[in-house]
Design an enzyme around this catalytic site. Structure first.
Site, PDB file in Angstrom:
ATOM      1  N   ASP A 155      43.981  34.341  41.863  1.00  0.00           N
ATOM      2  CA  ASP A 155      43.149  33.669  42.863  1.00  0.00           C
ATOM      3  C   ASP A 155      43.262  32.154  42.748  1.00  0.00           C
ATOM      4  OD1 ASP A 155      42.038  33.733  40.379  1.00  0.00           O
ATOM      5  OD2 ASP A 155      40.052  34.385  41.005  1.00  0.00           O
ATOM      6  N   ASP A 183      37.882  42.787  46.244  1.00  0.00           N
ATOM      7  CA  ASP A 183      37.964  43.627  45.047  1.00  0.00           C
ATOM      8  C   ASP A 183      37.338  44.978  45.318  1.00  0.00           C
ATOM      9  OD1 ASP A 183      39.236  41.661  43.652  1.00  0.00           O
ATOM     10  OD2 ASP A 183      37.441  40.918  42.650  1.00  0.00           O
TER      11      ASP A 183
END
Length: 918
Positions: A832, A743
């Protein structure tokens, strides 16, 4: 009065004169004092010391600093002494610096001489390396000479072809297929005839034609140039039944086939495809001479079928619609209401044996003449099992309504499709009885029963070992279907009861995979037909396309600094670091030796849990980067060399690839400052090949935005829409196998990243990351929950900071069911979780968590979406939906965590033992 006046005058004049005399005298005295007195004083002072001798000097310099006894002169004396001392010190320092300069000049001269010598040595080394490379190339040219591509043979339209075989049964690939038109490097071009170019094309079922045309458009093998085609495909069915237009006679159909533009007298390299949507299909190619053209259909008689040349295909049930995963029952519990079920009716050649008692044994009957039809014995045995009530079974040999049309000696289907599926959903096994006529080796009714059983997770039990299942020459059906000869019908109950739950679940998963991959849609059926032909002639599959990266131009700013806390690697040494130029992993070149080896491994793998491509060479087109072998063994090693045999653990990176790097893929959305800080933290990170920034915002980055210069390429990729699925697209800019998904607000140290990379290289088929999560079963609501609390167990590793193989990017984007990606887009969440489901589903292994980190967010960053309360509710819904799509919960728990024990421990160089800790 006159006297008085005169006296006054006289009296007043005398004082005025006196005053004038006084003024003159005073002026003279002042002049004398101001002029002569200083001169006299000066003379006196200059002569007084000479007259008194040296011991009686008053104003001259005196020994012992007697003059300094005056208080107002002491300060001046101290200043003079201090200045004198500083002057002496500066003089000493100047002399010292002059000496240092002289020594440095000598060292500079020595360094210059050393540099000149090093340049000479470097030049000699370059010459040696150049000579070595030249010698290596010569040796490679001698041992592995470059071969030119084979010349493609493109026959003319009037090519007479080879002499026809003596009989249709003698047609095989080596006698009826022209390999010269299909070189190994051709890419397997396929030409599909337009259904309007031949007479019976107008009679084809519109749904079949539309589904077939849609599949043709999506295939990467189809070409518009018939002159270079390797295979020619003709859609011959399913034909609509119409009383006004009777089907053509075999002789007329044969003439129409020979009239095809590229038939070339014998139809070599042609494939006639007959797709069905009904339980009864017209076998109108029977008694039709197809020459060297192969036939692909669901119904074959023994005299018609050519083993190894013709192809048994699955029915086209879902012509234009995708399967609804929400209606597919879960794969657990393993055992369902009924042990086995069968519903069917054989209209012809059916003996009335429902009321007859079965014979004593098959052995007694086989001593005499064998029975003419085993179906009568099957009926009696199955009815006896049902009446025994040992297990709950459902067998019906007479349809409540009118049975579906069927071929003679074939068991007809009962009821509508929806009713049959409802029964199969509560069945552990589904019986498929082969036709009583042994000449019918493949039938549409059996194919339909097999399709429906696999669709809802009922394990098919095929009674009759003479039947040919779809693609039987390539698919190992024994791992999803139980094949039982009809004489063993009395042992069927014992056989089904003896299978363990683990084996049942493995077979059910295998059947679900076969149905999804090869039978569920028209695209999968068409791709499977092409893959079957391509595999038979040993042509490698075309690689899956990579997502083209549309780069956004950006300006690089100043060189990024290195944060000491982020780049503190300590004594870490992971092997050779390639800096200039960036060294990508060796790309997997799909050579033909590997292709042959894949076929060998396909037939010789040991049975295991569910695999993505289990035990069949009908692999969907695979990526050019890697080849997944399945069986839980991970990926094929790419490259040679050893990781660290006989060395200290610090001297090797781990794994079997001596040189390898990874690519950082970073997803961002309108957080430029956070992104720039994260990119700067990557400066100086070893083994980093490049950074791919997925710009997920429709608004481009600012024109005046200066990107940090980290010494490596930063590729900013423009996306078509804002989707979290873009994180896992197989971008062509990614040239390494290892991908670090991170991220834009993740805060990881360099040593942590390298440690994770090291672990991933030894577990290349797993997700290796930092933040762990787990799933849990909610007893009250009877559903799955997502949990992020600290726990001794975990089942997921968040891909906000995790390593995974690029191969999974292909599977996520092109193979994983579209329904999962749609839900990710709907919630803007759960990507995810979807990746963890996919990897665990394929490998049947849990992810690997490294270090004790549970979070990875940077302090002070803007608030993320995960802080919202609805974030966790959406993730609960995602997990339960994904379970419905997969049919079971693929996530596996683990208490294993990799920590850096002895990670930075320095070992003596003379210690070459390999340490292993358990």
């Amino acid at each position: 009065m006159m006297q008085r006046n005169g006296g006054i005058v006289g009296n007043t004049g005398q004082p005025w004169v006196l005053r004038r005399v006084r003024l003159t005298w005073l002026s003279f005295m002042l002049f004398f004092i101001l002029v002569f007195f200083p001169l006299i004083a000066h003379y006196y002072l200059t002569t007084i010391d000479e007259a008194g001798g040296p011991d009686k000097r008053i104003f001259g310099p005196r020994p012992g600093g007697e003059l300094c006894e005056a208080k107002h002169v002491q300060d001046l004396c101290r200043i003079r002494e201090s200045v004198s001392e500083e002057l002496l010190q500066l003089e000493a320092k100047r002399q010292e610096l002059n000496g240092e300069i002289a020594r440095l000049n000598l060292r500079i001269e020595a360094c210059k001489r050393s540099i000149d010598s090093a340049k000479q040595d470097l030049l000699q080394l370059k010459n040696v390396i150049s000579q070595t490379e030249h010698s290596y190339k010569e040796l490679m040219a001698q041992n592995q000479p470059k071969l030119s591509l084979p010349v493609r043979l493109l026959p003319d339209k009037d090519d007479p072809g080879y002499p026809p075989p003596k009989s249709a049964q003698n047609c095989h690939l080596h006698t009826c297929f022209d390999y010269a038109r299909c070189p190994l490097t051709s890419g397997f071009p396929v030409y599909v005839y337009d259904t309007g170019s031949y007479p019976w094309g107008e009679k084809l079922d519109p749904l079949v034609k539309q589904a077939f045309a849609s599949s043709v458009k999506s295939s990467v093998y189809v070409t518009d140039n018939p002159n270079i085609a390797c295979l020619y495909i003709v859609l011959v069915g399913e034909i609509q039944e119409s009383p006004s237009s009777p089907p053509a006679s075999p002789l007329d159909l044969e003439k129409q086939l020979k009239a095809l533009p590229y038939w070339r007298s014998d139809g070599h390299n042609h494939l006639l495809v007959h797709l069905l949507r009904k339980s009864l299909t017209q076998n109108f190619l029977y008694n039709v001479s197809t020459g060297r053209a192969a036939v692909a259909q669901s119904t074959f008689f023994e005299r018609q079928y050519r083993e190894g040349f013709d192809m048994v295909v699955s029915p086209l049930v879902h012509a234009l619609s995708e399967p609804n995963f929400l209606e597919v029952p879960p794969q657990v519990p393993v055992k369902r209401k009924y042990l086995f079920t069968f519903q069917g009716e054989k209209v012809e050649s059916l003996r009335s044996s429902l009321l007859e008692a079965p014979p004593q044994s098959f052995e007694e009957e086989m001593e005499g003449d064998p029975p003419a039809d085993y179906d009568d014995r099957i009926i009696g045995t199955l009815k006896a099992v049902q009446d025994s009530h040992l297990d709950q079974v459902l067998v019906e040999f007479t349809c409540k309504n009118q049975p579906k049309p069927s071929l003679p000696t074939e068991w007809a289907l009962c009821g509508e499709r929806e009713d049959r599926l409802e029964v199969l959903k509560v069945s552990t096994f589904a019986l498929v009885i082969s036709p009583g006529d042994g000449q019918l080796v493949a039938s549409a009714g059996c194919s339909m029963r097999l399709f429906e059983a696999l669709e809802v997770g009922a394990i098919p039990v095929v009674l009759g070992d003479h039947s040919k299942l779809p693609y039987h020459h390539l698919i190992r059906w024994s791992e999803a279907v139980i094949m039982v000869p009809k004489p063993r019908i009395t042992e069927l109950h014992f056989l089904l009861r003896s299978i363990s739950d683990n084996d049942l679940l493995a077979m059910r998963r295998q059947g679900r995979f076969l149905w999804e991959t090869y039978f569920s849609t028209s695209e999968s059926i068409f791709s499977t037909i092409l893959a079957s032909v391509r595999t038979s002639i040993q042509i490698p599959a075309a690689p899956i396309r990579e997502e083209p990266a549309q780069e956004i131009p950006h300006k690089a700013g100043k060189l990024a600094g290195t944060d000491a806390n982020m780049a503190d690697n300590g004594d870490l040494d992971l092997g050779p670091v390639e800096v200039e130029p960036p060294y990508a992993s060796p790309r997997f070149l799909r050579n033909f030796t590997y292709t042959a080896a894949d076929v060998y491994r396909t037939w010789n793998r040991a049975p295991g849990p569910f695999h993505l491509f289990p035990h069949t060479p009908l692999d969907p087109v695979l990526p050019s980067e890697a080849k997944f072998l399945g069986s839980g063994t991970g990926f094929r090693p790419i490259g040679g060399g050893s990781g660290g045999s006989g060395k200290e653990f610090q001297a090797a990176l781990g794994g079997n690839v001596p040189r390898e790097q990874f690519t950082v893929v970073m997803l961002t959305y309108e957080r430029e400052e956070v992104l720039m800080n994260s990119l700067e933290r990557l400066n100086g990170l070893p083994y980093l090949n490049k950074v791919v920034v997925v710009w997920n915002s429709p608004k481009p980055p600012s024109d005046d935005l200066l990107w940090p210069d980290i010494g490596l390429p930063i590729v900013v990729v423009h996306t078509e829409k804002n989707s979290l699925n873009n994180r896992f697209l197989p971008w062509d800019a990614v040239e390494t196998e290892a991908i670090l998904s991170i991220d834009d607000d993740a805060h990881l140290r360099h040593d942590e990243i390298m440690f994770g990379f090291r672990v991933w290289r030894e577990a290349r088929d797993r997700i290796v990351g930092f933040p762990g999560r787990f799933h849990a079963w909610d007893v009250n609501h009877q559903s799955w929950l997502y949990n992020s609390n600290y726990s001794c167990e975990l089942s997921m590793v968040l891909t906000g900071a995790a390593f995974f193989h690029k191969y999974y990017a292909y599977l996520y984007s092109y193979v994983m069911p579209q329904a999962i990606r749609d839900m990710v887009d709907e919630y803007i969440n759960c990507e995810d979780i979807a990746m963890n489901f996919l990897v665990s589903h394929i490998t049947r292994k849990p992810p690997i968590k490294v270090t004790s980190r549970w979070t990875f967010r940077c302090p002070g960053c803007p608030q993320a979406l995960s802080h919202d309360d609805s974030h966790f509710h959406e993730r609960h819904k995602c997990i339960n939906f994904f379970v419905k799509v997969y049919g079971y919960m693929p996530l596996l728990y683990t208490q294993f965590r990799v920590d850096s024990v002895l990670f930075k421990t320095r070992l003596p160089h003379d210690k070459t033992k390999c340490f292993k800790f358990i």
